[in-house]
Design an enzyme around this catalytic site. Structure first.
Site, PDB file in Angstrom:
ATOM      1  NE  ARG A  51     -19.885 -22.826  41.159  1.00 47.79           N
ATOM      2  CZ  ARG A  51     -19.131 -22.960  42.246  1.00 47.79           C
ATOM      3  NH1 ARG A  51     -18.489 -21.907  42.735  1.00 47.79           N
ATOM      4  NH2 ARG A  51     -19.011 -24.116  42.845  1.00 47.79           N
ATOM      5  NE  ARG A 100      -6.173 -34.291  20.351  1.00 48.82           N
ATOM      6  CZ  ARG A 100      -5.570 -33.273  19.744  1.00 48.82           C
ATOM      7  NH1 ARG A 100      -5.515 -33.216  18.427  1.00 48.82           N
ATOM      8  NH2 ARG A 100      -5.013 -32.298  20.459  1.00 48.82           N
ATOM      9  CG  HIS A 102      -8.184 -28.260  18.423  1.00 45.58           C
ATOM     10  ND1 HIS A 102      -7.443 -29.279  17.892  1.00 45.58           N
ATOM     11  CD2 HIS A 102      -7.394 -27.677  19.365  1.00 45.58           C
ATOM     12  CE1 HIS A 102      -6.245 -29.305  18.475  1.00 45.58           C
ATOM     13  NE2 HIS A 102      -6.197 -28.354  19.365  1.00 45.58           N
ATOM     14  CE  LYS A 147     -16.452 -26.022  41.163  1.00 48.07           C
ATOM     15  NZ  LYS A 147     -15.276 -25.489  41.850  1.00 48.07           N
ATOM     16  CG  LEU A 203     -15.629 -20.593  40.625  1.00 47.05           C
ATOM     17  CD1 LEU A 203     -15.981 -20.912  39.177  1.00 47.05           C
ATOM     18  CD2 LEU A 203     -15.351 -21.866  41.404  1.00 47.05           C
TER      19      LEU A 203
END
Lengths: 285, 285
Positions: A51, A100, A102, A147, A203
């Site tokens: 996963r 920083r 995006h 996740k 999930l």
């Protein structure tokens, strides 16, 4: 001593520091797993690692050393003297630290890999008593199959449920029950267990998958089908699953008491099967 | 020297370290603002502070010292020798560090407050040339009005747009244009400027609010109304707004070239008005 793992090193927890430029901190640009160590072995480590590989793939975070993690997790457990204890191992992989912006760092930076372990038994009282869960609109994004640590929607929903005396929240999207803020949900009607099929709205839980296999192997009717929220009044039995709690009976959904208000028979049967499967893992280690 | 602010102290950036237990890192449980310093003053600091107060209120993160931040931000600018430069100040407030548990720490812990400043001019080339923006389904949660750092949905969407040669993505939810991954979107049709009304599906942009006021004060028709994505072929002019870019003309949406493929007249007019308003702020400082 609480020892954690950070980017190749085992260090005391209070010495493990994350850069404020880490995209896990700034953007929630990271994924994670929580595995249970049963005092000698991990349950379904392959399931967790597969996963995690998928979460990394979907977010395009590259962690080349993922194959080393299973051994590393055991080393972490041992360094914390948890070898014989029921514990949880947490691992988080972020896209790394960069000024920083995006869009992804270009060229890519090294991912940040953090892991920790803590003693935490399964709360067996919950198995006996069951829990009440709230019902709320599913506020989350459309990639709940990843996740990721961008969990503010889950946090806020769960806190609101908690404030109202519930231990989990049953999300409803477009009229259908999806899952909980930190668990999958199973509902029993007419002796069949229903749970939302795998999709971008839930999930794919490790405990969930094992429960589904166990039901099939043991002649318990289980359908991966969506359940409409408006049939909650007709539900006689329900349970939630996750790594930290295993199989937890649900005795109330919102105002609706299920059956006689005690954990259901199918729930108990499935949990016994799950416990047996867990313990069968023991000698493997 | 790059000096940042962390929990009451000004420190070199490489000495500012976040705990791996920080809920900003683990859960995206934090909010932020980005303000522009125009070499002597901040533009609409009150607007940014009011929005930050709202984000904190909605997430129930308590930061008692928020009123000190405007002065602190200026101190940060000066410590970085950016007093005369066009710069961006970033501030992030998390719920603090605590052992990992979805529900809020009880008792509450101190929030983590991090701020940094960096020289960054507005990219004036974009004003002249305009940009192309992609169109994509809005994948985000239902509280886009909160300026939270749980931004993975925005990151992934913007990166995909970027990979395809676009500088922003125009999100579409339930058939209507909402906003961009890091900007608000304005569309011009029949000499009226349309933008999505304030709701839980968009962030109430500071530049957006100022543009709306300026339009009203200057006789430019502007309606806060939702625009259906299927009228994109009838749009002749568009622009996006945000703090880092101000007012940026859009010359293409997906495959659709707008008008003659150059920045539109109303866009230019609004941007001049905005620049005048910004510069009028100068003496105030």
């Amino acid at each position: 001593m609480d020892i954690v793992y950070l980017n190749g090193h085992f260090v005391p927890r209070d010495k493990a520091m994350i850069s404020p430029d880490d995209r896990g901190f700034v953007f929630g640009d990271s994924v994670y797993e929580v595995m249970r160590w049963y005092g000698g072995f991990f349950f379904d480590m392959d399931g967790h690692m597969n996963r995690l590989r998928r979460s990394l793939h979907e977010t395009r975070i590259v962690w080349n050393d993922i194959d080393t993690f299973a051994d590393l997790a055991e080393e972490l457990v041992n360094k914390n003297d948890l070898g014989n204890d029921c514990s949880l191992v947490y691992v988080q992989v972020t896209r790394g630290a960069a000024p920083r912006n995006h869009v992804f760092p270009d060229p890519a930076v090294s991912p940040t890999v953090f892991a920790s372990a803590r003693r935490q038994s399964v709360d067996t009282l919950l198995w006996e008593r069951g829990i009440a869960i709230a019902v709320a609109p599913d506020p989350r994004w459309n990639r709940c199959d990843i996740k990721s640590t961008a969990l503010l929607a889950n946090i806020m929903s769960l806190q609101e449920a908690h404030d109202n005396g519930f231990m989990e929240v049953c999300f409803v999207r477009d009229g259908f029950i999806t899952e909980g803020a930190h668990s999958n949900i199973f509902l029993v009607r007419n002796d069949t267990v229903y749970t939302h099929p795998e999709s971008n709205f839930i999930l794919s839980g490790i405990t969930r998958k094992n429960v589904i296999s166990l039901a099939a192997e043991n002649g318990i009717g289980l359908a991966e089908e969506r359940v409409a929220a408006d049939i909650i009044p007709y539900i006689r039995e329900a349970f939630i699953t996750n790594t930290s709690g295993e199989v937890i009976p649900v005795i109330r959904i919102g105002d609706q008491i299920l059956g006689d208000g005690t954990p259901g028979d199918i729930t108990r049967k499935i949990h016994v099967l799950f416990r047996d499967k867990v313990m069968a893992g023991s000698p493997v280690h």
